[in-house]
Design an enzyme around this catalytic site. Structure first.
Site, mmCIF file in Angstrom:
data_model
loop_
_atom_site.group_PDB
_atom_site.id
_atom_site.type_symbol
_atom_site.label_atom_id
_atom_site.label_comp_id
_atom_site.label_asym_id
_atom_site.label_seq_id
_atom_site.Cartn_x
_atom_site.Cartn_y
_atom_site.Cartn_z
ATOM 1 N N ASP A 1 -5.305 46.058 38.107
ATOM 2 C CA ASP A 1 -4.501 44.869 37.800
ATOM 3 C C ASP A 1 -3.886 44.318 39.082
ATOM 4 O O ASP A 1 -3.727 45.041 40.070
ATOM 5 C CB ASP A 1 -3.354 45.239 36.841
HETATM 6 N N1 URA Z 1 -4.755 50.814 33.800
HETATM 7 C C1 URA Z 1 -3.925 49.742 33.838
HETATM 8 O O1 URA Z 1 -3.186 49.494 32.911
HETATM 9 N N2 URA Z 1 -3.963 48.985 34.929
HETATM 10 C C2 URA Z 1 -4.750 49.216 36.007
HETATM 11 O O2 URA Z 1 -4.710 48.472 36.993
HETATM 12 C C3 URA Z 1 -5.606 50.336 35.943
HETATM 13 C C4 URA Z 1 -5.594 51.119 34.830
#
Ligand code: URA
Length: 239
Positions: A105
């Protein structure tokens, strides 16, 4: 720039004697012109042909990036210009075809593999690969062994069932009402870690990936820094 005869032996699978022979017979071209001098210096952009067939000189490169927060795991910036893409951090490398393997993310930091090896990227991100990914999460709320059990049992969401995950509570801070934990998942559904914590009533306030399969984030890398993988690390990726 590299000598033509050296390139022929590296990428054309020829011995130096064979390369000399091919050159002498006019079987080698550079940008469609016959070249007989093996000492000619050739750039990465020049097209080299053997008997009229262009040779593939793509060198695969593998980097580990400590992804900084605020960057998107893509090769393109956000269309509205609100965020830059992670490949923009590699601008000075001048390597064509780099892409991030998988996604973190925008606000997640940590280990992100970046390569121009499409086949490997595909293999590592395919759902059947089942590669473990470990994150350190800081969350609002006090985690308990019960939460570890909930992670371990797998979780049902509207759109998917999360496989069992491992939760190790590193610390809880009663005064601040927060906890830090290590969590390992073997899949990579959208916002998976954040959604799993929400299921046990905790909001993730910081998330950092520290390992993927046998590859560990080099703690010497500050956010935004990267380094090339060692031969040993590349070998472990391919296992
Ligand atoms: N899980 C999440 O919620 N975000 C990420 O960036 C990676 C795994």
């Amino acid at each position: 720039m590299e000598r033509l005869d050296k390139i022929l032996s590296n990428f054309g699978n020829m011995t130096r004697t064979q390369a000399k022979e091919y050159l002498k017979k006019g079987r080698i071209t550079v940008n469609n012109l016959i070249v007989k001098d093996g000492s000619l210096k050739v750039s990465d952009d020049d097209e080299i042909g053997i008997d009229g067939k262009t040779i593939n000189r793509t060198r695969f490169r593998y980097f580990m990036l400590n992804k900084p927060s605020g960057y998107i795991s893509s090769t393109e910036d956000e269309p509205d210009g609100s965020a830059r893409n992670v490949i923009s951090l590699f601008e000075c490398e001048k390597i064509k075809g780099l892409f991030p393997v998988g996604r973190l993310d925008k606000d997640t930091t940590g280990l992100l593999l970046v390569t121009n090896d499409g086949e490997l990227g595909h293999r590592l991100t395919s759902p059947s690969a089942g590669i473990d990914k470990t994150y350190v999460a800081t969350v609002k709320g006090i985690l308990s062994p019960k939460d570890a059990e909930a992670f371990n049992a797998g979780m049902e969401f509207k759109d998917f069932i999360a496989k069992p995950a491992k939760l190790d509570i590193i610390e809880t801070n009663e005064k601040e009402g927060s906890s830090v934990a290590r969590v390992t998942i073997s899949e990579g559904k959208f916002h998976q870690v954040k959604r799993m914590f929400l299921k046990v009533g905790c909001e993730v306030t910081a998330l950092k990936r520290i390992s993927e399969g046998k590859l560990m984030l080099d703690e010497n890398l500050k956010p935004g820094e990267y380094r090339e993988l060692s031969q040993d690390e590349i070998g472990r990726l391919m296992e």
